[in-house]
Design a protein around this motif. Structure first.
Motif, PDB file in Angstrom:
ATOM      1  N   HIS A   1       0.818  -1.213   0.000  1.00  0.00           N
ATOM      2  CA  HIS A   1       0.000   0.000   0.000  1.00  0.00           C
ATOM      3  C   HIS A   1       0.855   1.268   0.000  1.00  0.00           C
ATOM      4  O   HIS A   1       0.342   2.371  -0.217  1.00  0.00           O
ATOM      5  CB  HIS A   1      -0.950  -0.006   1.196  1.00  0.00           C
ATOM      6  CG  HIS A   1      -2.026  -1.043   1.102  1.00  0.00           C
ATOM      7  ND1 HIS A   1      -2.954  -1.065   0.072  1.00  0.00           N
ATOM      8  CD2 HIS A   1      -2.319  -2.114   1.888  1.00  0.00           C
ATOM      9  CE1 HIS A   1      -3.776  -2.088   0.245  1.00  0.00           C
ATOM     10  NE2 HIS A   1      -3.406  -2.746   1.335  1.00  0.00           N
ATOM     11  N   LEU A   2       2.147   1.104   0.234  1.00  0.00           N
ATOM     12  CA  LEU A   2       3.084   2.237   0.195  1.00  0.00           C
ATOM     13  C   LEU A   2       4.059   2.126  -0.978  1.00  0.00           C
ATOM     14  O   LEU A   2       4.940   2.966  -1.115  1.00  0.00           O
ATOM     15  CB  LEU A   2       3.907   2.289   1.492  1.00  0.00           C
ATOM     16  CG  LEU A   2       3.165   2.473   2.811  1.00  0.00           C
ATOM     17  CD1 LEU A   2       4.136   2.279   3.973  1.00  0.00           C
ATOM     18  CD2 LEU A   2       2.530   3.856   2.886  1.00  0.00           C
ATOM     19  N   ALA A   3       3.906   1.101  -1.800  1.00  0.00           N
ATOM     20  CA  ALA A   3       4.967   0.761  -2.753  1.00  0.00           C
ATOM     21  C   ALA A   3       4.756   1.251  -4.184  1.00  0.00           C
ATOM     22  O   ALA A   3       5.550   0.945  -5.068  1.00  0.00           O
ATOM     23  CB  ALA A   3       5.186  -0.758  -2.757  1.00  0.00           C
ATOM     24  N   THR A   4       3.704   2.012  -4.417  1.00  0.00           N
ATOM     25  CA  THR A   4       3.425   2.584  -5.731  1.00  0.00           C
ATOM     26  C   THR A   4       3.119   4.071  -5.548  1.00  0.00           C
ATOM     27  O   THR A   4       2.385   4.432  -4.617  1.00  0.00           O
ATOM     28  CB  THR A   4       2.231   1.862  -6.384  1.00  0.00           C
ATOM     29  OG1 THR A   4       2.588   0.490  -6.613  1.00  0.00           O
ATOM     30  CG2 THR A   4       1.841   2.505  -7.702  1.00  0.00           C
TER      31      THR A   4
ATOM     32  N   TRP B   1      -8.455   7.120   1.739  1.00  0.00           N
ATOM     33  CA  TRP B   1      -7.798   6.417   2.844  1.00  0.00           C
ATOM     34  C   TRP B   1      -6.679   7.275   3.429  1.00  0.00           C
ATOM     35  O   TRP B   1      -6.570   7.422   4.645  1.00  0.00           O
ATOM     36  CB  TRP B   1      -7.265   5.078   2.344  1.00  0.00           C
ATOM     37  CG  TRP B   1      -6.855   4.123   3.437  1.00  0.00           C
ATOM     38  CD1 TRP B   1      -7.164   4.209   4.761  1.00  0.00           C
ATOM     39  CD2 TRP B   1      -6.073   2.927   3.290  1.00  0.00           C
ATOM     40  NE1 TRP B   1      -6.627   3.144   5.454  1.00  0.00           N
ATOM     41  CE2 TRP B   1      -5.959   2.354   4.572  1.00  0.00           C
ATOM     42  CE3 TRP B   1      -5.475   2.307   2.199  1.00  0.00           C
ATOM     43  CZ2 TRP B   1      -5.251   1.170   4.782  1.00  0.00           C
ATOM     44  CZ3 TRP B   1      -4.781   1.127   2.414  1.00  0.00           C
ATOM     45  CH2 TRP B   1      -4.669   0.557   3.686  1.00  0.00           C
ATOM     46  N   GLY B   2      -5.865   7.858   2.570  1.00  0.00           N
ATOM     47  CA  GLY B   2      -4.774   8.702   3.050  1.00  0.00           C
ATOM     48  C   GLY B   2      -5.279   9.887   3.862  1.00  0.00           C
ATOM     49  O   GLY B   2      -4.714  10.233   4.912  1.00  0.00           O
ATOM     50  N   ALA B   3      -6.362  10.511   3.406  1.00  0.00           N
ATOM     51  CA  ALA B   3      -6.932  11.652   4.122  1.00  0.00           C
ATOM     52  C   ALA B   3      -7.477  11.227   5.482  1.00  0.00           C
ATOM     53  O   ALA B   3      -7.314  11.936   6.489  1.00  0.00           O
ATOM     54  CB  ALA B   3      -8.034  12.298   3.289  1.00  0.00           C
ATOM     55  N   ALA B   4      -8.118  10.047   5.528  1.00  0.00           N
ATOM     56  CA  ALA B   4      -8.685   9.548   6.778  1.00  0.00           C
ATOM     57  C   ALA B   4      -7.595   9.193   7.790  1.00  0.00           C
ATOM     58  O   ALA B   4      -7.717   9.482   8.984  1.00  0.00           O
ATOM     59  CB  ALA B   4      -9.569   8.336   6.500  1.00  0.00           C
ATOM     60  N   ILE B   5      -6.522   8.566   7.321  1.00  0.00           N
ATOM     61  CA  ILE B   5      -5.410   8.235   8.217  1.00  0.00           C
ATOM     62  C   ILE B   5      -4.771   9.510   8.754  1.00  0.00           C
ATOM     63  O   ILE B   5      -4.456   9.616   9.951  1.00  0.00           O
ATOM     64  CB  ILE B   5      -4.342   7.381   7.497  1.00  0.00           C
ATOM     65  CG1 ILE B   5      -4.924   6.043   7.047  1.00  0.00           C
ATOM     66  CG2 ILE B   5      -3.135   7.143   8.413  1.00  0.00           C
ATOM     67  CD1 ILE B   5      -4.009   5.268   6.105  1.00  0.00           C
ATOM     68  N   THR B   6      -4.567  10.478   7.875  1.00  0.00           N
ATOM     69  CA  THR B   6      -3.971  11.751   8.294  1.00  0.00           C
ATOM     70  C   THR B   6      -4.792  12.380   9.408  1.00  0.00           C
ATOM     71  O   THR B   6      -4.241  12.830  10.431  1.00  0.00           O
ATOM     72  CB  THR B   6      -3.887  12.724   7.104  1.00  0.00           C
ATOM     73  OG1 THR B   6      -3.056  12.163   6.086  1.00  0.00           O
ATOM     74  CG2 THR B   6      -3.296  14.063   7.538  1.00  0.00           C
ATOM     75  N   GLN B   7      -6.103  12.409   9.237  1.00  0.00           N
ATOM     76  CA  GLN B   7      -6.971  13.000  10.249  1.00  0.00           C
ATOM     77  C   GLN B   7      -6.924  12.216  11.547  1.00  0.00           C
ATOM     78  O   GLN B   7      -6.905  12.784  12.642  1.00  0.00           O
ATOM     79  CB  GLN B   7      -8.412  13.069   9.731  1.00  0.00           C
ATOM     80  CG  GLN B   7      -9.347  13.907  10.589  1.00  0.00           C
ATOM     81  CD  GLN B   7      -8.873  15.336  10.728  1.00  0.00           C
ATOM     82  OE1 GLN B   7      -8.491  15.979   9.754  1.00  0.00           O
ATOM     83  NE2 GLN B   7      -8.867  15.850  11.954  1.00  0.00           N
TER      84      GLN B   7
ATOM     85  N   TYR C   1      -0.292   5.352  -4.467  1.00  0.00           N
ATOM     86  CA  TYR C   1      -0.904   4.729  -3.293  1.00  0.00           C
ATOM     87  C   TYR C   1      -0.715   5.644  -2.069  1.00  0.00           C
ATOM     88  O   TYR C   1      -0.639   6.853  -2.191  1.00  0.00           O
ATOM     89  CB  TYR C   1      -0.293   3.346  -3.051  1.00  0.00           C
ATOM     90  CG  TYR C   1      -0.664   2.285  -4.063  1.00  0.00           C
ATOM     91  CD1 TYR C   1      -1.390   2.590  -5.221  1.00  0.00           C
ATOM     92  CD2 TYR C   1      -0.287   0.962  -3.873  1.00  0.00           C
ATOM     93  CE1 TYR C   1      -1.723   1.607  -6.152  1.00  0.00           C
ATOM     94  CE2 TYR C   1      -0.623  -0.031  -4.798  1.00  0.00           C
ATOM     95  CZ  TYR C   1      -1.336   0.301  -5.928  1.00  0.00           C
ATOM     96  OH  TYR C   1      -1.660  -0.684  -6.837  1.00  0.00           O
ATOM     97  N   LEU C   2      -0.613   5.091  -0.873  1.00  0.00           N
ATOM     98  CA  LEU C   2      -0.492   5.906   0.337  1.00  0.00           C
ATOM     99  C   LEU C   2       0.827   6.671   0.427  1.00  0.00           C
ATOM    100  O   LEU C   2       0.922   7.664   1.156  1.00  0.00           O
ATOM    101  CB  LEU C   2      -0.652   5.030   1.593  1.00  0.00           C
ATOM    102  CG  LEU C   2      -2.044   4.443   1.847  1.00  0.00           C
ATOM    103  CD1 LEU C   2      -2.021   3.593   3.112  1.00  0.00           C
ATOM    104  CD2 LEU C   2      -3.106   5.538   1.965  1.00  0.00           C
ATOM    105  N   ILE C   3       1.837   6.207  -0.311  1.00  0.00           N
ATOM    106  CA  ILE C   3       3.102   6.950  -0.333  1.00  0.00           C
ATOM    107  C   ILE C   3       2.881   8.318  -0.976  1.00  0.00           C
ATOM    108  O   ILE C   3       3.692   9.239  -0.809  1.00  0.00           O
ATOM    109  CB  ILE C   3       4.197   6.143  -1.073  1.00  0.00           C
ATOM    110  CG1 ILE C   3       5.595   6.697  -0.765  1.00  0.00           C
ATOM    111  CG2 ILE C   3       3.939   6.100  -2.567  1.00  0.00           C
ATOM    112  CD1 ILE C   3       6.728   5.831  -1.315  1.00  0.00           C
TER     113      ILE C   3
END
Length: 220
Positions: free
Chosen positions: A17-20, A200-206, A23-25
């Motif tokens: 999930h961080l490798a492209t 997903w990235g926005a939700a994790i950040t929050q 994605y989240l990266i």
């Protein structure tokens, strides 16, 4: 209001999930920078499991690395994990964010490998906590049932509950709370489309902006 992330040095490690770059990266990394993080370093190795970050372990399907506002560098078959002890000693992060779950869930197996998963999880948590570094563990999101990896909603729920119980003292970020099952479209059941990774990235950040682990990090 100043974000709790402001001024922090953040290290993110994890699986595919961080490798492209898309994605989240991309989305999570950018989100933390927008919240005022002093620096963000993300390393993703496709297929990697938590314990493989205790020693340098070659990836099985590529990886990527991103530092600060620079673009992600795709590493391909040369991708390898970096021992967490070495990363923490070198970078002295205020917060380590871990993105693991799907690689441990064994979706295609009839039984969840609980003992193996416990060894994987606790060994990495112990290595980080021994350095007195704050950490947060991001659990798997719903995805879609079926697909290349045979993902199922009951197993992803089981994986999430297992992590929640076993990652302390790392803060657990429950990604299942961010969306309804199937709400974010996937390409293969497990990896999301661009819209899904953005959400997903926005939700994790929050979530990190409000997490006790973040409140306890100092910023240097």
């Amino acid at each position: 209001m100043v974000s709790l992330i402001a001024g922090l040095t953040i290290l993110i490690i994890g699986d595919s999930h961080l490798a492209t770059p898309s994605y989240l990266i991309g989305s999570l990394h950018d989100g933390l920078l927008r919240q005022g993080a002093k620096s963000v370093h993300t390393i993703g190795v496709c297929g990697s499991t938590p314990a493989e970050w205790l020693t340098a372990t070659p990836g099985s399907c590529g990886g990527a690395e991103r530092i600060g506002s620079a673009k992600a560098v795709v590493q391909g078959k040369a991708a390898t994990t970096v021992p967490i002890s070495a990363l923490i000693a070198k970078e002295k992060p205020d917060l380590v964010v871990l993105v693991f779950g799907d690689t441990m869930a064994a979706y295609t197996q009839p039984d969840f490998p609980k003992t193996w998963a416990w060894q994987q999880t606790t060994s990495l948590v112990k290595a980080i906590s021994s350095t007195n570094t704050k950490c947060a563990w991001v659990g798997p999101a719903w995805g879609s049932e079926g697909g290349k990896y045979g993902k199922t909603y009951p197993r992803v729920q089981l994986m999430s509950k297992f992590l929640e119980a076993n990652v302390p003292p790392c803060q657990y970020i429950d990604s299942l709370k961010f969306a309804k099952p199937g709400q974010w479209a996937t390409m293969d059941g497990q990896h999301f489309t661009q819209a899904g990774y953005n959400a997903w990235g926005a939700a994790i950040t929050q979530a990190l902006a409000n997490a006790p682990a973040t409140k306890g990090a100092t910023g240097k």
